[in-house]
Design an enzyme around this catalytic site. Structure first.
Site, short mmCIF file in Angstrom:
data_model
loop_
_atom_site.label_atom_id
_atom_site.label_comp_id
_atom_site.label_asym_id
_atom_site.label_seq_id
_atom_site.Cartn_x
_atom_site.Cartn_y
_atom_site.Cartn_z
N ASP A 240 -11.43 -71.06 -52.15
CA ASP A 240 -11.99 -72.17 -52.92
C ASP A 240 -13.52 -72.18 -52.79
O ASP A 240 -14.24 -72.23 -53.79
CB ASP A 240 -11.42 -73.51 -52.41
CG ASP A 240 -11.91 -74.70 -53.23
OD1 ASP A 240 -12.03 -74.55 -54.45
OD2 ASP A 240 -12.16 -75.76 -52.64
N GLY B 118 -18.17 -73.05 -55.03
CA GLY B 118 -18.28 -73.94 -53.89
C GLY B 118 -16.95 -74.61 -53.56
O GLY B 118 -15.95 -74.43 -54.26
N ASP C 228 -14.90 -77.04 -54.08
CA ASP C 228 -14.71 -78.13 -55.04
C ASP C 228 -13.26 -78.30 -55.47
O ASP C 228 -12.97 -78.99 -56.46
CB ASP C 228 -15.59 -77.89 -56.29
CG ASP C 228 -15.16 -76.65 -57.08
OD1 ASP C 228 -14.37 -75.84 -56.53
OD2 ASP C 228 -15.61 -76.49 -58.23
N SER D 9 -11.40 -76.26 -56.92
CA SER D 9 -11.07 -75.60 -58.20
C SER D 9 -9.90 -74.63 -58.05
O SER D 9 -9.19 -74.35 -59.02
CB SER D 9 -12.29 -74.88 -58.77
OG SER D 9 -12.84 -73.98 -57.82
N GLU E 201 -8.11 -70.21 -61.46
CA GLU E 201 -8.36 -69.36 -60.29
C GLU E 201 -7.07 -68.94 -59.57
O GLU E 201 -6.93 -67.80 -59.14
CB GLU E 201 -9.26 -70.09 -59.28
CG GLU E 201 -10.71 -70.20 -59.69
CD GLU E 201 -11.49 -71.08 -58.73
OE1 GLU E 201 -11.22 -71.05 -57.51
OE2 GLU E 201 -12.37 -71.84 -59.21
N ASN F 162 -5.70 -64.16 -55.98
CA ASN F 162 -5.09 -65.44 -55.55
C ASN F 162 -3.60 -65.56 -55.82
O ASN F 162 -2.98 -66.57 -55.49
CB ASN F 162 -5.83 -66.61 -56.22
CG ASN F 162 -7.21 -66.84 -55.64
OD1 ASN F 162 -7.51 -66.38 -54.54
ND2 ASN F 162 -8.05 -67.55 -56.37
N PRO G 236 -14.83 -61.57 -52.07
CA PRO G 236 -14.95 -60.32 -51.32
C PRO G 236 -13.58 -59.66 -51.16
O PRO G 236 -12.62 -60.31 -50.75
CB PRO G 236 -15.54 -60.75 -49.97
CG PRO G 236 -15.27 -62.22 -49.87
CD PRO G 236 -15.24 -62.73 -51.28
N HIS H 278 -8.99 -63.87 -39.83
CA HIS H 278 -7.91 -62.90 -39.95
C HIS H 278 -7.05 -62.84 -38.70
O HIS H 278 -6.13 -62.03 -38.62
CB HIS H 278 -8.49 -61.51 -40.25
CG HIS H 278 -9.01 -61.37 -41.64
ND1 HIS H 278 -9.79 -60.31 -42.06
CD2 HIS H 278 -8.88 -62.18 -42.73
CE1 HIS H 278 -10.11 -60.47 -43.33
NE2 HIS H 278 -9.57 -61.59 -43.76
N THR H 279 -7.35 -63.67 -37.73
CA THR H 279 -6.47 -63.78 -36.57
C THR H 279 -5.15 -64.45 -36.95
O THR H 279 -4.16 -64.33 -36.24
CB THR H 279 -7.14 -64.58 -35.43
OG1 THR H 279 -6.26 -64.59 -34.29
CG2 THR H 279 -7.40 -66.03 -35.82
N ASP I 147 -6.80 -67.02 -32.01
CA ASP I 147 -7.44 -66.50 -30.80
C ASP I 147 -8.41 -65.39 -31.18
O ASP I 147 -8.67 -65.17 -32.37
CB ASP I 147 -6.39 -66.01 -29.80
CG ASP I 147 -5.44 -64.97 -30.40
OD1 ASP I 147 -5.82 -64.31 -31.40
OD2 ASP I 147 -4.32 -64.79 -29.88
#
Length: 322
Positions: free
Chosen positions: A70, A75, A77, A79, A91, A97, A164, A194-195, A254
């Site tokens: 999001d 930003g 928001d 969306s 989106e 997504n 990304p 990503h933990t 962690d």
């Protein structure tokens, strides 16, 4: 006469001052934003997240990822929560997504808050709070979430190309984060998200099949780890939900992610990219050796990312504009 002119000037200055305030939709976020208008906002969201986690242990990772996705498009928001319409593909239906889930958690929190404090709490704020709760309830740090975001009215699937990708190298990651006012320190800290969670084969197959013209497997992958990934994700994979956990403790927030990264046991190319530059590798090493340092940096970067906002309204239903 001078006094009269001064009075008129003061009056005009006052009008301009208030005009500037009320014409500017972006206001500073504040942890105490709902103290008087909806004092139970935090406990309400937390209870909804807790209940969802009891039924589905994948919820924390889903909420944290949803918040990232999001914030990186227009930003924070809300969306990403909007449904597609006949005239617009939103989106949530953009390729990066498609695998997002647990939208019902935000819907349930919104429904509860509308009953308590009608037309008050934005969906964007609910998502930011839910992402924090996802971290905290998974054993991670707690922090005061600045609030006061407004919900956006625009959501386009085509814009998800700006997210990304898991195949990004370090320069692509740096550019993506810099465009949003986020530093390399933020990149390394936020990658620690990503933990939690799971990755489908499609997001890392580039590292285990036909890596380049000379090598089938990415040589930076630890050999037995790479073999394990290949066994669950063969070249002609037919299992729809096949994949791998992002670290060896996917339900616990962690610093295991950083420890494994240094051992050549990261899942994405974008994870591996963090150890290809001296300054980012130094941070990876620091976070791998100290859970406290990781948590401190993660909270700081989450608040910074959460400050990227610019919506226009408080939605009554998180899936549609007012």
């Amino acid at each position: 006469m001078v006094a009269k002119k001064t009075t008129i000037f003061s009056f005009i200055s006052t009008l301009i001052f208030f005009g500037l305030i009320f014409s500017n939709p972006i206001v500073a976020l504040n942890p105490n934003y709902y103290d008087y208008t909806c004092p139970s906002v935090e406990s309400t969201v937390t209870n909804v997240v807790k209940k969802a986690m009891m039924n589905d242990p994948r919820v924390p990772a889903a909420l944290l990822r949803m918040h990232f996705h999001d914030c990186f498009i227009r930003g924070c928001d809300g969306s990403v929560l909007l449904n597609s319409t006949g005239k617009n593909k939103a989106e949530k239906d953009g390729p990066p997504n498609i695998s997002l889930h647990a939208f019902y958690v935000i819907d349930n929190a919104k429904k509860a808050l509308e009953a308590l404090c009608p037309k008050t709490v934005s969906c964007a704020d609910i998502l930011a709070l839910a992402a924090r709760d996802a971290v905290t309830l998974s054993g991670g740090p707690a922090w005061d979430v600045p609030k006061g975001r407004k919900d956006g009215r625009i959501s386009k699937a085509t814009e998800t190309r700006q997210l990304p990708a898991p195949t990004f190298n370090i320069s692509q990651l740096q550019q993506s984060f810099a465009q949003r006012g986020l530093s390399m320190d933020d990149l390394v800290a936020l990658s620690g998200g990503h933990t939690l969670g799971f990755a489908h084969c499609s997001s890392f197959q580039n590292r285990i099949h036909n890596f380049n013209s000379k090598q089938s497997v990415d040589p930076t992958l630890q050999s037995s780890f790479a073999a394990r990934l290949k066994s669950v994700c063969p070249a002609k994979n037919t299992v729809k939900n096949a994949g791998a956990n992002l670290d060896s403790t996917p339900k616990t927030f962690d610093n295991r992610y950083y420890k494994l990264l240094l051992q050549g046991k990261s899942i994405f190319s974008s994870d591996q990219a963090l150890v290809t530059m001296a300054n980012t590798k130094t941070l990876v090493t620091k976070f791998a050796s100290s859970q406290h340092e990781f948590e401190k940096a993660f909270v700081k970067s989450m608040i910074k990312m959460g400050n990227i906002h610019g919506g226009q309204e408080v939605r009554l239903d998180c899936r549609v504009v007012n």
